[in-house]
Scaffold this active site. Structure first.
Site, mmCIF file in Angstrom:
data_model
loop_
_atom_site.group_PDB
_atom_site.id
_atom_site.type_symbol
_atom_site.label_atom_id
_atom_site.label_comp_id
_atom_site.label_asym_id
_atom_site.label_seq_id
_atom_site.Cartn_x
_atom_site.Cartn_y
_atom_site.Cartn_z
ATOM 1 N N ARG A 220 11.752 -4.028 -6.977
ATOM 2 C CA ARG A 220 11.161 -5.748 -6.855
ATOM 3 C C ARG A 220 10.474 -6.079 -8.957
ATOM 4 N NH1 ARG A 220 9.355 -6.077 -1.878
ATOM 5 N NH2 ARG A 220 9.359 -3.633 -1.614
ATOM 6 N N GLU B 239 0.071 5.703 3.225
ATOM 7 C CA GLU B 239 -0.820 6.107 3.974
ATOM 8 C C GLU B 239 -0.429 6.848 4.714
ATOM 9 O OE1 GLU B 239 -0.116 2.589 6.471
ATOM 10 O OE2 GLU B 239 -1.628 2.798 7.212
#
Ligand code: AMP
Length: 176
Positions: free
Chosen positions: A61, A98
């Site tokens: 993006r 994460e």
């Protein structure tokens, strides 16, 4: 132009891609020529007068905003991609997500030694991806004077990890 509210064009999708994440979707910005042009015009305005020799962007993006900016400014666009996508000789950097590790790459020949590269992405969350991208550019000998994102989530503390590089975003949100 002054009354333009970019927030109206950013779709908020709860629990995507997983429960508890509020996803800030910029496809709704792209679908509006006014909103998309507003973003690109702002990039031009913000960095006007600062010496920017090239713009780097992160897959996928990030490309959408950096590409028109590069064409307008007549500066090179440096794509930073996920591992295994670039055919030439690359510099690569692993970084922690994460629960996993990721790896990004750049064509080493694309990194201009000693030149000032504006590093961009669509959204800045933890800043982990941009931090890894900045390391790649620095390793290639470029200077990274500024980092830009359309959306910023400062409560995820990206400023800390991206320090001392100045970070500019067009809009920030305070929760996820
Ligand atoms: P980060 O490395 O944590 O700054 O995030 C890396 C990438 O994840 C960015 O390029 C964003 O496109 C995407 N991302 C992370 N969190 C969100 C969110 N809440 N909404 C939309 N995209 C996100």
């Amino acid at each position: 132009m002054a009354s333009f509210n970019l927030d109206d064009y950013i779709r908020k999708v709860p629990d995507f891609p997983k429960k508890g994440i509020l996803f800030y979707d910029i496809t709704s910005v792209l679908a509006s020529p006014e909103a998309f042009k507003f973003c690109i015009d702002k990039m031009v305005e913000i960095y006007e007068g600062k010496q920017i020799d090239a713009v780097a962007a992160i897959e996928a993006r990030g490309f959408l905003f950096a590409a028109p900016y590069a064409a307008i400014m007549r500066i090179p666009l440096i794509p930073i991609r996920k591992k295994g996508k670039l055919p030439g000789v690359t510099l690569s950097k692993k970084y922690d997500l994460e629960y996993a590790q990721a790896e990004i790459e750049v064509h080493s020949a694309d990194v201009p030694r000693g030149k000032r590269v504006l590093l961009t992405d669509d959204l800045i969350a933890t800043g982990g991806t941009l931090n890894a991208a900045r390391s790649l550019l620095l390793e290639g000998g470029a200077v990274v004077p500024e980092i830009f994102g359309i959306v910023g989530l400062p409560f995820l503390n990206y400023r800390q990890i991206l320090d001392p590089t100045p970070v500019t975003t067009l809009i920030t949100y305070d929760s996820e």
